[in-house]
Write an enzyme that holds these catalytic residues in place. Structure first.
Site, PDB file in Angstrom:
ATOM      1  N   LEU A  92       0.876  -1.160   0.000  1.00  0.00           N
ATOM      2  CA  LEU A  92       0.000   0.000   0.000  1.00  0.00           C
ATOM      3  C   LEU A  92       0.919   1.216   0.000  1.00  0.00           C
ATOM      4  O   LEU A  92       1.992   1.191   0.621  1.00  0.00           O
ATOM      5  CB  LEU A  92      -0.887   0.033   1.250  1.00  0.00           C
ATOM      6  N   ASP A  93       0.521   2.286  -0.681  1.00  0.00           N
ATOM      7  CA  ASP A  93       1.305   3.508  -0.620  1.00  0.00           C
ATOM      8  C   ASP A  93       1.478   3.933   0.828  1.00  0.00           C
ATOM      9  O   ASP A  93       0.623   3.664   1.680  1.00  0.00           O
ATOM     10  CB  ASP A  93       0.612   4.632  -1.405  1.00  0.00           C
ATOM     11  N   LYS A  94       2.567   4.606   1.106  1.00  0.00           N
ATOM     12  CA  LYS A  94       2.877   5.016   2.476  1.00  0.00           C
ATOM     13  C   LYS A  94       1.702   5.728   3.130  1.00  0.00           C
ATOM     14  O   LYS A  94       1.373   5.475   4.299  1.00  0.00           O
ATOM     15  CB  LYS A  94       4.108   5.928   2.476  1.00  0.00           C
TER      16      LYS A  94
END
Length: 332
Positions: free
Chosen positions: A147-149
């Site tokens: 998942l994106d940060k």
């Protein structure tokens, strides 16, 4: 919502070479002009979106090569082994083979240049110890997807090599249920639909992805507008914001963010794809909710356990910043 790390050219070693004769397979042709790189390595670099020809991204190794100046931004090598860090985790499920967590926004999935500590990998190394799968490599043990940060939500990591292999196969076959909740500026039209495009590196900004006419990789997202906020006084006008459920059928980098932006409904708070400013009332709602990231949450993750064969499904609500923003939007 993606499996690929971002590459920042400022931290990368850049190779350039000119191809004088086209017609061969691209990966084979590149192996001839970049002899320091193996064909397998070149195929991986093409898939990561770090290869370009005359400034245009290329990503399909089996395509016919065209003449031109080829440029490769080699990702920097992360040499340090991640250290265990006693970071609290919200564990939704755990057995001998895998662990499912509710990742908070602000936590990167794995170490990368500029973000070597405080990642999910550091937390998993402390929580799982030596049982964490090593297939993902030294820097990414246990990680099978990202998942994106600044995207919150449900993630699964492998604790055994056999689970890692099984989960990777499920993701590769897109045999995973993945639904995300997004709060958007305006609303995509129609209220339900499928977005099916090619996605690859933007030719104007290598840190961003873009919908491409050719090249790139196939990306498919189904969406449903669940709520609209700030309805216009005039019939036929667009709402100020919406809550949109997005179901992924592929897992490209920034896929939902790019797809919703392409529909004219970028995710609120998105620093990369949120082009244009929301209405003043929406901006005030964002500030009041303390949202400092894209309003995107991985709400549902469902899959067949790769070892036991049992069906698993996990669902978590959006965290406080998104929940507070949604309540503020409902008051518009």
């Amino acid at each position: 919502m993606s499996d690929e790390p971002l590459i920042d050219d400022d931290d990368a070693t850049v190779l350039e070479a000119r191809l004088a004769t086209g017609g061969a397979r691209l990966d084979k042709a590149l192996a001839e002009i970049f002899p320091e790189l193996s064909r397998a390595r070149l195929q991986a670099l093409l898939a990561e979106g770090v290869v370009s020809r005359d400034g245009q991204a290329v990503s399909i190794g089996s395509a016919k090569a065209q003449t031109g100046l080829y440029r490769i931004a080699l990702p920097p090598v992360v040499s340090a082994t991640p250290a265990p860090e006693a970071i609290p985790l919200t564990v939704l499920f755990e057995d001998a083979d895998l662990i499912v967590i509710d990742k908070p926004a602000g936590m990167a999935a794995h170490p990368a240049p500029g973000c070597e500590t405080g990642t999910l990998v550091n937390a998993l190394l402390a929580h799982c110890g030596a049982s964490l799968s090593g297939i993902g490599g030294v820097a990414r043990p246990g990680i099978v997807h990202r998942l994106d940060k600044d995207t919150s939500g449900v993630m699964v990591a492998a604790k055994s090599d056999r689970a890692h292999a099984g989960l990777s196969a499920l993701f590769a076959a897109h045999d995973i249920e993945r639904t995300y909740i997004a709060l958007t500026r305006g609303a995509p039209s129609p209220m339900t639909g499928r977005i099916e495009t090619l996605i690859g590196r933007s030719s104007s900004d290598r840190k961003k992805m873009a919908v491409l006419r050719s090249g790139g990789r196939s990306a498919v997202t189904d969406y449903v507008v669940q709520k609209v906020f700030g309805l216009p006084a005039k019939a036929g006008g667009a709402p100020m914001a919406a809550r949109v459920a997005c179901t992924l059928h592929t897992g490209r980098t920034h896929q939902i963010r790019v797809h919703l932006a392409s529909k004219g409904a970028p995710i609120l708070g998105d620093p990369a794809y949120g082009s244009g400013s929301p209405a003043a009332a929406v901006r005030a709602a964002i500030a009041g909710a303390g949202l400092a990231r894209q309003a995107l949450h991985a709400a549902v993750l469902g899959f067949v356990h790769p070892i036991s064969g049992g069906a698993l499904r996990f669902e978590t609500p959006p965290p406080a910043d998104m929940a507070d923003l949604e309540r503020a939007l409902e008051a518009l």
